[in-house]
Design an enzyme around this catalytic site. Structure first.
Site, short mmCIF file in Angstrom:
data_model
loop_
_atom_site.label_atom_id
_atom_site.label_comp_id
_atom_site.label_asym_id
_atom_site.label_seq_id
_atom_site.Cartn_x
_atom_site.Cartn_y
_atom_site.Cartn_z
N VAL A 295 0.87 -1.16 0.00
CA VAL A 295 0.00 0.00 0.00
C VAL A 295 0.91 1.22 0.00
CG1 VAL A 295 -1.82 1.26 1.19
CG2 VAL A 295 -1.77 -1.24 1.28
N ASN A 498 20.52 -6.28 -14.64
CA ASN A 498 21.21 -7.17 -15.57
C ASN A 498 21.86 -6.42 -16.74
OD1 ASN A 498 20.54 -9.30 -13.89
ND2 ASN A 498 18.60 -9.66 -14.92
N GLY A 549 9.80 2.14 1.06
CA GLY A 549 9.40 2.94 2.20
C GLY A 549 10.47 3.88 2.70
#
Length: 632
Positions: A295, A498, A549
């Site tokens: 969220v 990559n 976060g």
């Protein structure tokens, strides 16, 4: 003539030749003229540090720095996984000088519920890939790129692409030889087993239920293997870009913008809006909800980035207060590990953060239904005087590809609750109508459910961004077969992993811009402390940036870099306010656009299907040129 005078004449004759050579040498390089210009220019200024200013003036005429050495090193990323660091050394004013370094982020395709054996095999493969990448950088690439200018990104990336293609061909040859050897061995092997001789499958025992899919669904595309050592290509390309910016004495984001716009400096630049992860709904906990992986909060465009981050932190503090059980003393944070997970799983309780920080840098919690985390966010905002949909918006990472039960042919959104792809579309429509402050859904469906992607875009495209992240078709695969039909969506998440090259990002974001798609740059699972991703997002003009976060140093470092860029652009008066525009897809069913209509052919990085890399993830292109609907 005295002996002393004769010796002086002889000495002058001997020096006459070198003096003439020196004079011609300096005149040929215009040294007298340059010195005269420098003295005439600096005298009116009368600088405090005369020789320093003289050195600065003269150094403008020195040769451009060239690459003299590459150093590859095995280091650890933010989750303790091995990854690659690439250092660039250049010859600057005749001396070897370390210019910069970059650390690649590791990326795993292994799902959360993978078996220990699968996880162990993935770790071994990753370790081998990093070791090979270090070898490539220190040997082949070090020799190949020597004496090139770090500002020539296109030439460097072309050479890197050719080198990678060569390695792919070598791998194909090795695989071909192994297959031939296996075929030869099979012909000379012993007699087939009795089961094989009968040519019949073993029948199921009477009364035993045989699992049959309730509905035929498109099978999942196989997980594409990563060519061992491919990190070297992406790491070197990004390191060269950083070196080019450094020797040009400009920020990396401006260097990227100049590369994208053919050296035309943009008058204004827009910062990408951050998608800040606040909650991670753990799919392995005893809670029922499986659909929501993250969220995320999105600050409104009217706020500065600094104000937006402060608002998110306020909501986070209130969220933690709401999650704390009454009368319970806050417990110390535990690492996101199996031990911590087992320790925190207890009796069923109300929605509760388990005081653990995910590798995404956010709180981990468990929920029993889809509305629970949304109502919690709404409550937290209301408690501090904010309104969802006006003062802040929500985005949800559904990660639906992790939920498919291929026996039932349905998604398991809650424990024991399954929905078909069509039912998923209806559920999302109901969800957005009920919670209109959700403005983005990431991976609401698997990439194989193309018809449902089209349906959800037509139903919700004017209200919400439908974004593909893991619902992806890899760029390497698209280059092989340009007639692949790909699902409709509002935007894509690009990850620098990559063998991705900076030129690939520039080309693809230009393509997406032309097709009126939004671009989101996302950080991989195993982030490093390298903050180059932020400069890439700003320079490429990404609409959003998905960094995780506001915890864990490797993620906060990137937010700090974004704040620093905002301050610099505001100081230079080149900061332009962003906007949120949705894509309104028409209701009529349109044939999905073939890739060959929008992506030019390229032979440089063509890969065999078995070696296609999850390098630069291109998740979809538009089915048509949509109309814009502005969010108010």
């Amino acid at each position: 003539m005295e002996p002393g005078g004769r010796r002086r004449q002889q000495q002058q004759r001997r020096l006459q030749g070198p003096r003439q050579e020196a004079a011609e040498y300096y005149r040929g390089h215009r040294v007298p003229q340059r010195l005269e210009e420098a003295l005439n220019t600096l005298f009116p200024l009368r600088p405090a540090d005369l020789y320093g200013e003289l050195a600065n003036y003269i150094c403008k005429f020195s040769k451009a720095p060239v690459i003299c050495k590459l150093v590859g090193r095995k280091v650890l990323d933010g989750v303790g996984q091995p990854t690659l660091e690439v250092e660039i050394y250049c010859t600057v004013k005749n001396y070897e000088k370390r210019i910069c370094s970059t650390v690649m982020s590791s990326h795993s395709q292994i799902p959360e519920n993978a078996s220990p054996d699968t996880t162990e095999a993935d770790e071994k493969e990753r370790n081998d890939s990093v070791n090979t990448a270090v070898e490539w950088v220190n040997e082949s690439l070090n020799t190949m790129l020597r004496d090139l200018e770090p500002t020539d990104q296109c030439k460097v990336d072309k050479m890197l692409g050719e080198y990678f293609t060569k390695k792919v061909e070598e791998k194909k040859e090795i695989q071909k030889q192994e297959e031939e050897a296996e075929a030869t061995l099979a012909l000379t092997s012993c007699t087939p087993s009795a089961t094989e001789l009968t040519g019949k499958k073993k029948a199921a025992k009477p009364g035993k239920k045989v699992a049959v899919a309730e509905r035929t669904i498109p099978p999942a595309e196989p997980v594409e293997s990563v060519l061992c050592g491919s990190l070297a290509i992406g790491g070197t390309s990004l390191a060269i870009a950083k070196a080019g910016a450094s020797v040009s004495r400009i920020p990396l984001y401006l260097h990227i913008a100049l590369l994208k716009h053919d050296q035309d400096s943009p008058e204004e630049m827009t910062l990408p809006l951050p998608m800040v992860t606040l909650l991670s709904c753990e799919k392995m906990s005893r809670a029922k909800l499986k659909l929501v992986k993250e969220v995320m909060l999105i600050p409104p465009v009217q706020l500065s980035l600094k104000q937006g981050i402060e608002r998110v932190l306020d909501i986070q503090k209130e969220m933690m207060r709401l999650l704390e059980p009454p009368g319970k003393v806050p417990s110390p944070q535990l690492a996101d590990s199996k031990k911590g997970r087992a320790h925190n799983i207890g009796k069923k309780a109300p929605l509760q953060a388990l005081k653990r920080i995910s590798h995404l840098g956010c709180l981990i919690t468990g929920c029993d239904n889809l509305e629970q985390p949304l109502l919690l966010m709404q409550t937290a905002c209301n408690n501090i005087g904010l309104e969802l949909g006006t003062d802040v918006y929500l985005a949800i990472n559904c990660a639906a590809h992790e939920l498919m039960d291929y026996v039932k042919g349905k998604y398991e959104i809650l424990s024991g609750t399954f929905k078909s792809p069509d039912e998923m579309v209806d559920m999302y429509v109901e969800l957005i109508n009920k919670f209109p402050f959700i403005i983005a859904l990431i991976d609401p469906l698997r990439k194989e459910d193309r018809q449902q992607w089209s349906n959800i875009c037509r139903a919700l495209g004017s209200k919400c961004y439908l974004i593909a992240e893991d619902a992806a078709t890899y760029i390497s695969k698209l280059k092989i077969d340009q007639n692949i039909n790909i699902p409709m969506c509002s935007g894509v998440v690009l990850k620098y992993i990559n063998q991705t090259k900076v030129s690939d990002l520039i080309g693809l974001t230009g393509l997406l811009d032309g097709q009126r798609h939004i671009t989101i740059l996302g950080s991989p699972d195993g982030e490093s402390s390298d903050d180059s991703l932020v400069d890439l997002a700003v320079g490429l003009g990404a609409r959003f940036i998905k960094l995780g976060g506001l915890s864990r140093g490797e993620r906060v470092t990137k937010y700090n870099r974004l704040l620093a860029i905002e301050e610099e652009l505001a100081k230079n008066r080149t900061l332009r306010e962003g906007n949120l525009e949705f894509i309104a897809f028409t209701e009529e069913s349109q044939p999905e656009k073939q890739l060959s209509d929008v992506l030019p052919p390229s032979k440089q990085d063509s890969l065999p299907p078995q070696l296609s890399q999850p390098a630069l993830q291109v998740h979809s292109l538009p089915a048509q040129l949509p109309e814009n609907s502005t969010l108010t």
